[in-house]
Design an enzyme around this catalytic site. Sequence first.
Site, PDB file in Angstrom:
ATOM      1  N   LYS A 132       0.844  -1.205   0.000  1.00 18.46           N
ATOM      2  CA  LYS A 132       0.000   0.000   0.000  1.00 18.46           C
ATOM      3  C   LYS A 132       0.880   1.257   0.000  1.00 18.46           C
ATOM      4  O   LYS A 132       0.613   2.220  -0.721  1.00 18.46           O
ATOM      5  CB  LYS A 132      -0.934  -0.016   1.216  1.00 18.46           C
TER       6      LYS A 132
ATOM      7  N   GLN B 115      -4.185  -1.850   9.685  1.00 18.69           N
ATOM      8  CA  GLN B 115      -4.121  -3.187   9.071  1.00 18.69           C
ATOM      9  C   GLN B 115      -4.711  -4.232  10.028  1.00 18.69           C
ATOM     10  O   GLN B 115      -4.305  -4.328  11.177  1.00 18.69           O
ATOM     11  CB  GLN B 115      -2.669  -3.532   8.729  1.00 18.69           C
TER      12      GLN B 115
ATOM     13  N   ASP C  82     -10.537   3.136   4.618  1.00 14.87           N
ATOM     14  CA  ASP C  82     -10.937   1.729   4.490  1.00 14.87           C
ATOM     15  C   ASP C  82     -12.461   1.597   4.545  1.00 14.87           C
ATOM     16  O   ASP C  82     -13.003   0.543   4.219  1.00 14.87           O
ATOM     17  CB  ASP C  82     -10.321   0.914   5.639  1.00 14.87           C
TER      18      ASP C  82
END
Length: 292
Positions: free
Chosen positions: A54, A98, A121
């Site tokens: 990412k 994460q 997200d």
Amino acid sequence: MTAQLIDGKAIAQKVRDEAAAEVASRTAAGKPQPTLATVLVGDRTDSAAYVSSKGKACLELGMGSISEHLPADATQEQVDALVKKLNADPKVSGILVQLPMPAHIDEERVLSLISIEKDVDGFSPINIGRLAQKGRKPLFVPCTPYGCIYLLEQAGVKIEGANAVVLGRSNIVGMPAALLLIGKNATVTVCHSRTRDLPAVVRQADILIAAIGKMEMVRGDWIKPGAAVIDVGINEKPDATKKKGYRLVGDVNFEEAVQVAGYITPVPGGVGPMTIAMLMRNTLRAAQIQNP
Ligand code: NDP
């Protein structure tokens, strides 16, 4: 018939190119560089690899990347404090925590701390709640399901009025995918591990999104002829001819399904590349919201 392949790699590249062009024009206009902060807690090698890819994507697109790493024994207070610090940092456009985090960390609490304007997200309860409500719009849509819908649209698949079946009801893929399809006026059935006679339900699907994590479980004779099949699954199938000893396959038996479906995504090269592309798009959007 042979299905038309939906090329996720090419479509993801287009999304990335568009984002890179917009980043360049924003920075040329003197606006702050869109920047993604990632938070990794612990030492899972798969999570470390995801976070690193990412960060690499950000740099390729001309975006900034900040990677925060806490040890596996970090306390809840330390993780909470880090998220709050990133919320307050004007250089940070988007925050990605994460998952999974170590078992002693309350993930739901951490996700709910992320400021809604930085929740790239799309997992904060407010963004998901808005996705679930008629007439409300989330600021960010979770990246993998967002990518699935984008692939259908780019392939020219009509969603409105279609019978859509989503296999899986996880918070990160199945459930938000179902909500997105409802929002686009499909008639949606969500299946899970207690669904009775899965093949019969799947046979009704004009659109099938498979996200169960079960290697090649969906067989060709489950697929309605001409259906659009989006295979989210990533499974390692033993293969002695490969250096790693395996190859990646989806939740759908591709060789069988390709003979019956109208459209199908390959694994790899289908949904996978879209997830990071949509994360980049969300990070750019966060920067646009914070500095119009
Ligand atoms: P989860 O394990 O969180 O959820 C799996 C879902 O599938 C659950 O709802 C479960 O039902 C359902 N399920 C499991 N077994 C069956 C079965 N035999 N029949 C019917 N339903 C079943 O998985 P994720 O949603 O996180 O991921 C799904 C797949 O997608 C995985 O292969 C993962 O690697 C992949 N993935 C790929 C991404 C990408 O970028 N391409 C991103 C994220 C995930 P129940 O709720 O009843 O337990």
